[in-house]
Design a protein around this motif. Structure first.
Motif, short mmCIF file in Angstrom:
data_model
loop_
_atom_site.label_atom_id
_atom_site.label_comp_id
_atom_site.label_asym_id
_atom_site.label_seq_id
_atom_site.Cartn_x
_atom_site.Cartn_y
_atom_site.Cartn_z
N SER A 193 -6.97 -0.08 -6.94
CA SER A 193 -8.03 -1.09 -7.11
C SER A 193 -8.79 -1.30 -5.81
CB SER A 193 -7.47 -2.43 -7.56
OG SER A 193 -6.31 -2.26 -8.29
N THR A 194 -8.06 -1.30 -4.69
CA THR A 194 -8.76 -1.48 -3.40
C THR A 194 -9.76 -0.35 -3.19
OG1 THR A 194 -6.65 -2.29 -2.59
CG2 THR A 194 -8.37 -1.98 -0.96
N TYR A 195 -9.32 0.87 -3.57
CA TYR A 195 -10.22 2.01 -3.43
C TYR A 195 -11.47 1.82 -4.29
CZ TYR A 195 -12.20 6.62 -4.04
OH TYR A 195 -13.08 7.66 -4.11
N ILE B 264 -12.45 8.90 -11.18
CA ILE B 264 -11.25 9.15 -10.37
C ILE B 264 -10.19 8.05 -10.56
CG2 ILE B 264 -10.39 9.39 -8.00
CD1 ILE B 264 -12.92 10.91 -7.32
N PRO B 265 -10.55 6.76 -10.46
CA PRO B 265 -9.51 5.72 -10.63
C PRO B 265 -8.84 5.75 -12.00
CG PRO B 265 -11.49 4.78 -9.69
CD PRO B 265 -11.84 6.16 -10.08
N ARG B 266 -9.65 6.05 -13.05
CA ARG B 266 -9.06 6.11 -14.40
C ARG B 266 -7.98 7.18 -14.45
NH1 ARG B 266 -12.46 4.75 -19.68
NH2 ARG B 266 -13.01 2.67 -19.02
N PHE B 267 -8.35 8.33 -13.93
CA PHE B 267 -7.41 9.45 -13.95
C PHE B 267 -6.15 9.13 -13.14
CE2 PHE B 267 -5.84 13.56 -12.42
CZ PHE B 267 -5.68 14.20 -13.63
N MET B 268 -6.37 8.51 -11.99
CA MET B 268 -5.22 8.20 -11.13
C MET B 268 -4.30 7.17 -11.78
SD MET B 268 -6.40 8.64 -7.29
CE MET B 268 -4.73 8.54 -6.88
N ASN B 269 -4.91 6.17 -12.41
CA ASN B 269 -4.09 5.16 -13.09
C ASN B 269 -3.29 5.78 -14.23
OD1 ASN B 269 -4.52 2.87 -11.59
ND2 ASN B 269 -6.47 2.43 -12.61
N ILE C 125 -5.10 8.69 -2.08
CA ILE C 125 -5.96 7.54 -1.76
C ILE C 125 -6.43 7.65 -0.30
CG2 ILE C 125 -6.08 5.01 -1.58
CD1 ILE C 125 -5.57 5.48 -4.37
N GLY C 126 -5.54 8.10 0.58
CA GLY C 126 -5.91 8.29 1.98
C GLY C 126 -7.04 9.29 2.10
N TYR C 127 -6.91 10.40 1.39
CA TYR C 127 -7.95 11.44 1.42
C TYR C 127 -9.28 10.89 0.91
CZ TYR C 127 -10.74 15.41 -0.06
OH TYR C 127 -11.78 16.27 -0.25
N ILE D 63 -6.58 -2.81 4.19
CA ILE D 63 -5.68 -3.15 3.06
C ILE D 63 -4.98 -1.89 2.56
CG2 ILE D 63 -5.60 -4.03 0.68
CD1 ILE D 63 -7.93 -5.89 1.44
N ILE D 64 -5.75 -0.78 2.49
CA ILE D 64 -5.15 0.48 2.02
C ILE D 64 -3.99 0.90 2.93
CG2 ILE D 64 -5.61 2.98 1.83
CD1 ILE D 64 -8.22 2.25 0.43
N ILE D 65 -4.13 0.66 4.21
CA ILE D 65 -3.05 1.03 5.13
C ILE D 65 -1.84 0.10 4.97
CG2 ILE D 65 -2.44 1.08 7.59
CD1 ILE D 65 -5.13 2.36 8.09
N LEU D 66 -2.11 -1.16 4.64
CA LEU D 66 -1.02 -2.14 4.59
C LEU D 66 -0.30 -2.21 3.25
CD1 LEU D 66 -2.73 -5.07 6.52
CD2 LEU D 66 -0.85 -3.66 7.33
N LYS D 67 -1.03 -2.03 2.15
CA LYS D 67 -0.44 -2.28 0.83
C LYS D 67 0.61 -1.26 0.42
CE LYS D 67 -2.11 -5.87 -1.37
NZ LYS D 67 -1.33 -6.79 -2.18
N ARG D 68 1.60 -1.72 -0.33
CA ARG D 68 2.62 -0.79 -0.82
C ARG D 68 2.49 -0.55 -2.32
NH1 ARG D 68 7.93 -2.44 2.55
NH2 ARG D 68 6.93 -2.34 4.58
N ASP D 69 1.91 -1.51 -2.99
CA ASP D 69 1.82 -1.46 -4.44
C ASP D 69 0.71 -0.48 -4.85
OD1 ASP D 69 1.56 -1.97 -7.04
OD2 ASP D 69 0.67 -3.96 -6.80
N ILE D 70 1.06 0.56 -5.62
CA ILE D 70 0.10 1.63 -5.88
C ILE D 70 -1.08 1.19 -6.75
CG2 ILE D 70 -0.17 3.86 -7.05
CD1 ILE D 70 2.47 4.61 -5.72
N VAL D 71 -0.81 0.32 -7.75
CA VAL D 71 -1.92 -0.12 -8.60
C VAL D 71 -2.96 -0.83 -7.75
CG1 VAL D 71 -2.58 -1.53 -10.57
CG2 VAL D 71 -0.40 -0.31 -10.59
N SER D 72 -2.51 -1.69 -6.83
CA SER D 72 -3.52 -2.40 -6.03
C SER D 72 -4.16 -1.48 -5.01
CB SER D 72 -2.93 -3.64 -5.37
OG SER D 72 -1.88 -3.28 -4.54
N LEU D 73 -3.46 -0.39 -4.64
CA LEU D 73 -4.11 0.60 -3.75
C LEU D 73 -5.31 1.22 -4.45
CD1 LEU D 73 -1.24 2.63 -2.03
CD2 LEU D 73 -3.00 1.29 -0.93
#
Lengths: 489, 244
Positions: free
Chosen positions: B36-38, B76-81, B160-162, B24-34
């Motif tokens: 969340s997937t993480y 990490i997700p809080r900071f990224m959001n 997110i990739g890293y 999903i991370i490779i396919l998704k374009r929407d950053i918020v859902s990226l």
């Protein structure tokens, strides 16, 4: 006690810098910090019985290789600190550096020095990995001291390439841990234990671990194909930062490779490991040498030459004879000092022309005679001309190449060295010959370099010459001990 | 009573779910859902550590689960959001070199290659089947994270990739070894620092986002102004030449 002293000196330096406001005071603290590291390391080398282990789990140790590396980096940090005072003032004057960023610069320089010292004292390979990652953070922040967009881009590239590659190293470390658990009954990543039990490990898994760990450390060293960050970061950073990046930060990765290779050399995986190093070494030399030809940017040229030198060192290490390893170790020292000289000379040129691109540099000898001399001496030294230090290491590594492999290999290495050297010579001749007539020449005002800048360059030329002419007996003894401790002799 | 509960099946299911999140991370374009997937991926990893604890009774696994939840599900997700809101990039639509479909095909090849590689290398360690499966997915996840970094343009997506790569390493290590707690903590601290640094740098560099918006809405604001500006500039430059 000694390690606490290193940490104490480092932390007090950072605390003092946070307390002071003026560039002068912050610089004085940085200089004293580097000098204290140098003196303390000298004391350790002369008076202590090495290797010495620290902590209940023996996570830290000081051996001859570690302290030798710390002495090299402290020397480079010392010279770049002396140089920084005048250089930062100059950078602020030409509007390249924001005065508010000087503190960031000094804090990061000192944190980098401390973290690097501990990298070289880490006996546990996982701890080495963690500390090496930390040096990536501090180096990246040093690159962004110049707040330009290009610098942020360079820093991001550096962080992404090295950190992603370092994750593969960690997979290699997990292999190594599992291997020790399988062979010894308990898992460990302590280098001394791995070294003494290497013969028990399965060569196949050990080589896989070695190759994976090599990926990460090679990226920190700037080995092709993981080198993408190096030329950009070296060319965008401030001159003293470039000197530190090229002379010190790249040696972290190489140091890790030496440690891993020493373990591999105790097992039948040695042959594969050697060829891996030689192939990547040759690849780095080739890519760097041919890239150097097309360079118009002086700092990028010197950056690519760092990659070339890492290539030579990899080839030397891959040969793996005691003499080759001895001269590789000497090359680390000679390369760091020579790169320091080159980048610091380039710094003065950068302030004179506000650019290091070849088309903008005119009447260099007339405007900046000392920087020209530094650059000239540095170029002769780096391409391996006698009587400079690198001549010795290159000569003996080449002799070992022909002894251990074949004359065809020697021919390849020589050809690549020749290409790299001619790139330097072409660049230098073109640059020095760009002379305007009297009228236009007068237009450009001469940049008056601070005394600290001049002294550093003179001192570095003297040291590089001294190491080449009179190879000190004591250095010979230290290097021989390191080769013995690494088990090559 | 507990005999009916077989953690092995749940472990396998979780490993598969983690693999799906990577896709999903490779396919998704929407950053918020990226992001969340993480978060979901990291949560699965923590659950996996707990299930492994049921099997192995090694207290380290509980610590790892707690550390993973604290760092990767919360901090990490809080900071990224937070940064993502400030940057106001909603989607990462540009791809370097690879389209999502090509990336997925490459990932399938990678998984097979990793399987072959590990089965050759790790044969001597005589691993349990589930352990081997976990190790294979772990290393594959690391490569999939690298594919994500390689194929995306925005720095936020690269981060997110890293992080996915790092989750892969964690997954691999969960099955193979138990590092001392202090080392695990330091690794997490390292990852947090690196993520914060990269995110902050991304915040610094993404003033290019203005360019991005003009590209996205060429008819709203982009087309008219540059033309006027250019003609004015051209007039200024033409004059001295005419005088000469």
């Amino acid at each position: 006690m000694i390690l606490e002293l290193y940490a104490g000196i480092g932390f007090s330096a950072v605390a003092l810098i946070l307390f002071f406001r003026s560039n002068k005071m912050m610089n004085a603290v940085s200089t004293m910090n580097a000098l204290a590291h140098l003196i303390l390391s000298g004391y350790v080398l002369l008076n202590m019985t090495l290797p010495a282990y620290y902590g209940d789990n023996r996570y830290f140790f000081i051996d001859h290789l570690g302290i030798y590396e710390v002495i090299i980096i402290s020397t480079i940090f010392f010279f770049s600190a002396v140089y920084s005072k005048g250089y930062l003032e100059g950078s602020i004057r030409i509007g390249e550096l924001s005065p508010s960023n000087t503190r960031l610069y000094y804090v990061m320089v000192n944190l980098l020095l401390s973290s690097m010292a501990f990298v070289f004292f880490a006996n546990n390979l996982a701890l080495f990995w963690i500390l090496a990652e930390l040096t990536t953070v501090f180096s990246a922040l040093l690159i962004v001291t110049l707040n330009a967009k290009k610098n942020i881009g360079a820093a991001l590239k550096y962080v992404f390439i090295t950190s992603s590659c370092m994750l593969f190293s960690f997979i290699g470390l997990i292999f190594l841990f599992a291997l020790s658990e399988h062979a010894l009954g308990y898992g460990t990543l302590n280098w001394d234990v791995l070294m003494s039990n290497a013969a028990l490990f399965s060569p196949k898994i050990l080589f896989a671990a070695f190759a994976l760990i090599f990926v990460g450390y090679a990226s920190k060293t700037g080995v092709v194909p993981f080198h993408g960050w190096l030329p950009t970061a070296h060319s965008k950073a401030l001159a003293p930062t470039s000197a530190i990046l090229s002379g010190c930060v790249t040696s972290i990765g190489f140091y890790g490779i030496i440690r891993m290779y020493a373990i591999a050399s105790k097992t039948p995986a040695l042959t594969q490991a050697s060829w891996l190093l030689i192939i990547f070494g040759l690849l780095s030399m080739a890519v760097a040498a041919f890239n150097m030809f097309s360079q118009k940017n002086l700092k990028k040229l010197i950056g690519f030459s760092t990659i070339e030198n890492m290539g030579i060192m990899l080839v030397g290490l891959g040969i793996g004879t005691p003499i080759a390893v001895f001269w590789v170790l000497f090359h680390i020292l000679a390369h760091s000092l020579t790169k320091g000289l080159l980048f610091l000379s380039t710094g003065i040129i950068h302030h004179q022309y506000e650019s290091v691109r070849i088309e903008n540099i005119r009447n260099l000898f007339k405007l900046q005679p000392l920087a020209s001399l530094g650059l000239f001496a540095g170029c002769l030294a780096i391409i391996g001309m006698p009587p400079f230090a690198i001549f010795l290491s290159k000569l003996f590594i080449l002799t070992e190449v022909v002894k251990a492999t074949s004359s065809a290999m020697l021919a390849i290495v020589l050809l690549l060295l020749f290409v790299g050297s001619s790139a330097y010579v072409t660049f230098l001749i073109t640059m020095f010959l760009q002379i305007d007539d009297e009228k236009t020449a007068k237009r450009m005002e001469k940049y008056r370099a601070d005394i600290g800048l001049k002294l550093t360059i003179v001192a570095l030329i003297a040291i590089v010459l001294f190491l080449g002419i009179g190879f000190p007996q004591y250095l010979n003894d230290v290097l021989t001990t390191i080769v013995k401790e690494l088990g090559f002799m | 009573m507990l005999s009916a509960f077989d953690p092995d099946i749940f472990i396998k299911v979780l490993i598969n779910l983690i693999l799906i999140t990577a896709a999903i991370i490779i396919l998704k374009r929407d950053i918020v859902s990226l992001v969340s997937t993480y978060v979901i991926q990291s949560f699965f990893l923590a659950m996996l550590a707990l299930l492994l604890y049921v099997e192995e009774r090694n207290i380290m696994l509980i610590y790892i689960a707690l550390l993973t939840i604290a760092s990767k599900v919360i901090i990490i997700p809080r900071f990224m959001n937070h940064i993502q809101k400030k940057l106001n990039i909603k989607r990462d639509i540009e791809y370097h070199y690879l389209t999502p479909k090509q990336s997925i095909i490459i990932c399938v090849v990678i998984i097979m290659a990793v399987y072959v590689f590990l089965s050759r290398i790790l044969a001597e360690l005589a691993l349990d089947k589930t352990v081997f499966f976990g190790a294979t997915v772990g290393v594959s996840l690391t490569f999939m994270g690298m594919v994500a970094i390689f194929s995306r343009k925005q720095t936020i997506t690269d981060i997110i990739g890293y992080l996915t790569m790092e989750n892969g390493v964690l997954l691999f290590s969960l099955f193979l070894i138990k590092l001392p707690l202090i080392i695990e903590v330091l690794i997490i601290v390292d990852v947090i620092i690196l993520t914060l640094l990269a995110t902050m740098l991304a915040f610094g560099i993404d003033s290019t986002i203005e360019e991005f918006h003009t590209k996205l809405h060429p008819f709203k604001n982009g087309n008219v102004r540059p033309k006027q500006y250019n003609t004015a500039k051209a007039r200024i430059y033409r004059r001295p030449a005419e005088v000469e």
